[in-house]
Structures are given as structure tokens and as C-alpha cells.
Design a protein around this motif. Structure first.
Motif, PDB file in Angstrom:
ATOM      1  N   TYR A  61      63.872  36.057  47.290  1.00  0.00           N
ATOM      2  CA  TYR A  61      63.009  36.703  48.408  1.00  0.00           C
ATOM      3  C   TYR A  61      63.676  37.966  48.875  1.00  0.00           C
ATOM      4  O   TYR A  61      63.007  38.987  48.902  1.00  0.00           O
ATOM      5  N   VAL A  62      64.871  37.747  49.373  1.00  0.00           N
ATOM      6  CA  VAL A  62      65.720  38.806  50.041  1.00  0.00           C
ATOM      7  C   VAL A  62      65.798  40.129  48.832  1.00  0.00           C
ATOM      8  O   VAL A  62      65.308  41.364  49.194  1.00  0.00           O
ATOM      9  N   PHE A  63      66.187  39.843  48.026  1.00  0.00           N
ATOM     10  CA  PHE A  63      66.714  40.773  46.783  1.00  0.00           C
ATOM     11  C   PHE A  63      65.325  41.438  46.534  1.00  0.00           C
ATOM     12  O   PHE A  63      64.984  43.007  46.360  1.00  0.00           O
ATOM     13  N   GLY A  64      64.381  40.572  46.143  1.00  0.00           N
ATOM     14  CA  GLY A  64      62.920  41.314  45.604  1.00  0.00           C
ATOM     15  C   GLY A  64      62.268  42.062  46.955  1.00  0.00           C
ATOM     16  O   GLY A  64      61.729  43.175  46.378  1.00  0.00           O
ATOM     17  N   ALA A  65      62.186  41.490  48.085  1.00  0.00           N
ATOM     18  CA  ALA A  65      61.829  42.663  49.050  1.00  0.00           C
ATOM     19  C   ALA A  65      62.420  43.817  49.349  1.00  0.00           C
ATOM     20  O   ALA A  65      61.709  44.588  49.613  1.00  0.00           O
ATOM     21  N   VAL A  66      63.769  43.680  49.234  1.00  0.00           N
ATOM     22  CA  VAL A  66      64.400  44.691  49.464  1.00  0.00           C
ATOM     23  C   VAL A  66      64.089  46.021  48.663  1.00  0.00           C
ATOM     24  O   VAL A  66      63.865  46.872  48.912  1.00  0.00           O
ATOM     25  N   VAL A  67      63.996  45.579  47.340  1.00  0.00           N
ATOM     26  CA  VAL A  67      63.853  46.555  46.102  1.00  0.00           C
ATOM     27  C   VAL A  67      62.221  46.964  46.424  1.00  0.00           C
ATOM     28  O   VAL A  67      62.067  47.941  46.326  1.00  0.00           O
ATOM     29  N   LEU A  68      61.486  46.098  46.925  1.00  0.00           N
ATOM     30  CA  LEU A  68      60.098  46.360  46.911  1.00  0.00           C
ATOM     31  C   LEU A  68      59.853  47.419  47.910  1.00  0.00           C
ATOM     32  O   LEU A  68      59.053  48.528  47.784  1.00  0.00           O
ATOM     33  N   MET A  69      60.635  47.227  49.095  1.00  0.00           N
ATOM     34  CA  MET A  69      60.535  48.124  50.346  1.00  0.00           C
ATOM     35  C   MET A  69      61.004  49.525  49.934  1.00  0.00           C
ATOM     36  O   MET A  69      60.617  50.513  50.561  1.00  0.00           O
ATOM     37  N   LEU A  70      62.144  49.503  49.178  1.00  0.00           N
ATOM     38  CA  LEU A  70      62.582  50.917  48.769  1.00  0.00           C
ATOM     39  C   LEU A  70      61.790  51.482  47.836  1.00  0.00           C
ATOM     40  O   LEU A  70      61.518  52.849  48.175  1.00  0.00           O
ATOM     41  N   LEU A  71      61.138  50.878  46.939  1.00  0.00           N
ATOM     42  CA  LEU A  71      59.856  51.261  46.135  1.00  0.00           C
ATOM     43  C   LEU A  71      59.076  52.021  46.886  1.00  0.00           C
ATOM     44  O   LEU A  71      58.410  52.963  46.779  1.00  0.00           O
ATOM     45  N   TYR A  72      58.511  51.080  47.819  1.00  0.00           N
ATOM     46  CA  TYR A  72      57.304  51.495  48.858  1.00  0.00           C
ATOM     47  C   TYR A  72      57.633  52.844  49.486  1.00  0.00           C
ATOM     48  O   TYR A  72      56.750  53.740  49.867  1.00  0.00           O
ATOM     49  N   SER A  73      58.756  52.852  50.218  1.00  0.00           N
ATOM     50  CA  SER A  73      58.898  54.040  50.996  1.00  0.00           C
ATOM     51  C   SER A  73      59.366  55.253  50.299  1.00  0.00           C
ATOM     52  O   SER A  73      59.587  56.296  50.630  1.00  0.00           O
ATOM     53  N   SER A  74      59.652  55.198  49.023  1.00  0.00           N
ATOM     54  CA  SER A  74      60.016  56.137  47.924  1.00  0.00           C
ATOM     55  C   SER A  74      58.560  57.167  48.066  1.00  0.00           C
ATOM     56  O   SER A  74      58.850  58.340  47.869  1.00  0.00           O
ATOM     57  N   GLU A  75      57.344  56.928  48.483  1.00  0.00           N
ATOM     58  CA  GLU A  75      56.322  57.601  48.437  1.00  0.00           C
ATOM     59  C   GLU A  75      56.435  59.024  49.238  1.00  0.00           C
ATOM     60  O   GLU A  75      56.120  59.919  48.633  1.00  0.00           O
ATOM     61  N   LYS A  76      56.995  58.814  50.412  1.00  0.00           N
ATOM     62  CA  LYS A  76      57.165  59.666  51.170  1.00  0.00           C
ATOM     63  C   LYS A  76      58.031  60.972  50.847  1.00  0.00           C
ATOM     64  O   LYS A  76      57.981  62.239  51.123  1.00  0.00           O
ATOM     65  N   PHE A  77      59.109  60.564  49.658  1.00  0.00           N
ATOM     66  CA  PHE A  77      59.950  61.406  49.391  1.00  0.00           C
ATOM     67  C   PHE A  77      59.512  62.075  47.883  1.00  0.00           C
ATOM     68  O   PHE A  77      59.999  63.203  47.465  1.00  0.00           O
ATOM     69  N   LEU A  78      58.394  61.348  47.224  1.00  0.00           N
ATOM     70  CA  LEU A  78      58.241  61.830  45.902  1.00  0.00           C
ATOM     71  C   LEU A  78      57.031  62.809  45.899  1.00  0.00           C
ATOM     72  O   LEU A  78      56.919  63.835  45.062  1.00  0.00           O
ATOM     73  N   PHE A  79      55.899  62.456  46.948  1.00  0.00           N
ATOM     74  CA  PHE A  79      54.722  63.687  47.043  1.00  0.00           C
ATOM     75  C   PHE A  79      54.253  63.337  48.490  1.00  0.00           C
ATOM     76  O   PHE A  79      54.249  62.235  48.960  1.00  0.00           O
ATOM     77  N   SER A  80      53.338  64.112  48.502  1.00  0.00           N
ATOM     78  CA  SER A  80      52.675  64.250  49.971  1.00  0.00           C
ATOM     79  C   SER A  80      51.042  64.358  49.811  1.00  0.00           C
ATOM     80  O   SER A  80      50.668  64.581  48.485  1.00  0.00           O
ATOM     81  N   LYS A  81      50.574  64.204  50.832  1.00  0.00           N
ATOM     82  CA  LYS A  81      48.985  64.357  50.867  1.00  0.00           C
ATOM     83  C   LYS A  81      48.397  65.437  50.006  1.00  0.00           C
ATOM     84  O   LYS A  81      47.081  65.622  49.742  1.00  0.00           O
ATOM     85  N   ASN A  82      49.034  66.503  50.310  1.00  0.00           N
ATOM     86  CA  ASN A  82      48.790  68.046  49.876  1.00  0.00           C
ATOM     87  C   ASN A  82      48.904  68.231  48.268  1.00  0.00           C
ATOM     88  O   ASN A  82      48.244  69.237  48.083  1.00  0.00           O
ATOM     89  N   VAL A  83      49.440  67.627  47.398  1.00  0.00           N
ATOM     90  CA  VAL A  83      49.430  67.683  46.178  1.00  0.00           C
ATOM     91  C   VAL A  83      48.386  67.371  45.608  1.00  0.00           C
ATOM     92  O   VAL A  83      47.470  66.583  45.828  1.00  0.00           O
ATOM     93  N   PRO A  84      48.265  68.182  44.358  1.00  0.00           N
ATOM     94  CA  PRO A  84      46.937  68.114  43.621  1.00  0.00           C
ATOM     95  C   PRO A  84      46.768  66.546  42.974  1.00  0.00           C
ATOM     96  O   PRO A  84      47.728  66.156  42.791  1.00  0.00           O
ATOM     97  N   HIS A  85      45.692  66.087  42.935  1.00  0.00           N
ATOM     98  CA  HIS A  85      45.370  64.655  42.376  1.00  0.00           C
ATOM     99  C   HIS A  85      46.237  63.599  43.270  1.00  0.00           C
ATOM    100  O   HIS A  85      47.149  62.725  42.509  1.00  0.00           O
TER     101      HIS A  85
END
Length: 239
Positions: free
Chosen positions: A186-210
Motif C-alpha cells: 500500500y505504502v509503496f504503491g501509493a507513494v509512486v501513484l502520488m508522484l505520478l499524479y503530481s508530475s502533471e504540473k511539471f509536464l504540461f499546463s492548461k495552456n498547451v494545445p490539446h
């Protein structure tokens, strides 16, 4: 394992329906009419209440699975408590709560009894067709009154369904084990999941096309991790 997958699928379907209905009805929240009543933080239209709907769907499905009277009483109390909190925080009218309950009950009591029949029906198709449908159908549904929450729900549903098929064919992970193993997973799976989830703000923004396409793909990856990635690592390293 099967029950957990069903509950998550039901949750995602309910989440999509809730998002579409909110945008379709476009009803104001209490604080939109009187800012002084607002205590909590939220956004978007009011009816149906997502918290009311999803609490009924998730906890109701667990109750239908366990069929334990004491747990059912706890579930009813918990659902009522969540509903009261939404009204207290000034983010929902009582009618929003009732609308969420009605929609959640319809989804729960229509789809939950049909899961066995749906799975039997799907077995007649090849894995390739099922995988294609698991991508195409949610992608098309995400176009209906598309919002970030509805696209996230369908992206997650698509990724999870594909992940289930991959896990069943190539991994076949067993969730049995000690309490400590369960905690580690649970701990390992949740930590990786949250890291992947939070990566959104670093990968793209609402202003990007599509932007919505990125949201769909990002949610797809999250669910692939839940359904297949984490089980593969747990089996490989014997956690």
C-alpha cells in the motif's frame, strides 16, 4: 481482487456521470449566491453532489459485497455524515445531496448486479478487440461535455481496463500475504501513484494545445500503474 476492480470501475463510471451531469445542469452552489456561507474550497457546478454520489457508490458496493449488518449501519451513518459536511461547508444545497444520492443509487443498483453477466459477455471477444474497445469507448465518452474531471475519469477507466487484461495474462498477482506485506504494498504503491499524479504540473499546463488529450493520457498511465505496474513489481520482488 475481483471485487476491488469492480468497485474502482464503478467509481470511475460514477465519476464520469457526475461530471457530465454537473455540466449539463450547471446549477450554482450556495456560495455562488451568498459568499458568506462558504467554508470549504471547491469549484464547478453544484448538482449532483459528487461526494454524496461517490460515497454511496463506493461504500454501498462494499456493503453489498460484505453483507454485514453492522458494516451496513456504519456505511449509512458515514454517507449521512459526508452529506451533512457538504451542506455545513456551504458548498452544496440539500437538493444537490439528494440528486447525488439518487444518481449514485441508480448506478450502484443497476450496474453492480450486472457485473457477472458483463464479464461473461466480454469473454467471447479476443483480447485485441477488448483492448481496442477499452481505449476507444472511454476516449469517445470523454468527448461528451468534456471537462478535466470527466476526461480524467475516462482516461483512468481506459488505463485500468487495459491494465487488468495485461495483469491477468502476464502477471497474475495474488494479493494474499501477511499484514506487513499488505502495508508495504500500500505504502509503496501509493507513494509512486502520488508522484505520478503530481508530475502533471511539471509536464504540461492548461495552456498547451490539446490539453484534454494530455489529461486523458496522464490518467491512463496512473491506472496502468495501479492495475499492472504495481502488481508486476510486487510479484517480481515478492512483496
Amino acid at each position: 481482487k475481483k471485487t476491488a476492480s469492480r468497485i474502482f470501475i464503478l467509481f470511475l463510471i460514477s465519476s464520469w456521470v457526475n461530471s457530465v451531469m454537473k455540466d449539463l445542469i450547471n446549477h450554482p452552489r450556495p456560495y455562488n449566491l451568498n459568499e458568506s456561507v462558504k467554508i470549504g474550497k471547491t469549484g464547478g457546478p453544484g448538482i449532483p453532489s459528487g461526494h454524496a454520489q461517490q460515497s454511496l457508490v463506493v461504500w454501498g458496493s462494499i456493503s453489498l459485497w460484505l453483507r454485514n449488518r453492522a458494516f451496513t449501519y456504519f456505511t449509512v451513518f458515514f454517507i449521512l455524515l459526508i452529506a451533512f459536511s457538504r451542506i455545513y461547508l456551504g458548498v452544496h444545497f440539500p437538493t444537490d445531496i439528494i440528486g447525488g444520492w439518487i444518481l449514485g443509487a441508480l448506478i450502484l443498483f443497476i450496474i453492480w448486479p450486472l457485473f457477472d453477466s458483463i464479464e461473461s459477455f466480454l469473454k467471447q471477444f479476443s483480447p485485441v478487440i477488448l483492448a481496442a474497445a477499452a481505449v476507444a469507448v472511454p476516449a469517445l465518452l470523454s468527448l461528451i461535455l468534456a471537462s478535466k474531471s470527466s476526461v480524467m475519469s475516462m482516461g483512468a477507466l481506459s488505463g485500468f481496463c487495459v491494465g487488468i487484461m495485461l495483469e491477468k495474462k502476464y502477471i497474475n498477482f495474488s494479493p494474499a500475504g501477511s499484514l506487513m506485506e499488505g502495508v508495504l504494498r500500500y505504502v509503496f504503491g501509493a507513494v509512486v501513484l502520488m508522484l505520478l499524479y503530481s508530475s502533471e504540473k511539471f509536464l504540461f499546463s492548461k495552456n498547451v494545445p490539446h490539453y484534454m488529450a494530455y489529461v486523458f493520457i496522464h490518467s491512463w498511465i496512473l491506472s496502468i500503474w495501479v492495475a499492472a505496474g504495481a502488481p508486476w513489481l510486487f510479484k517480481k520482488y515478492r512483496i
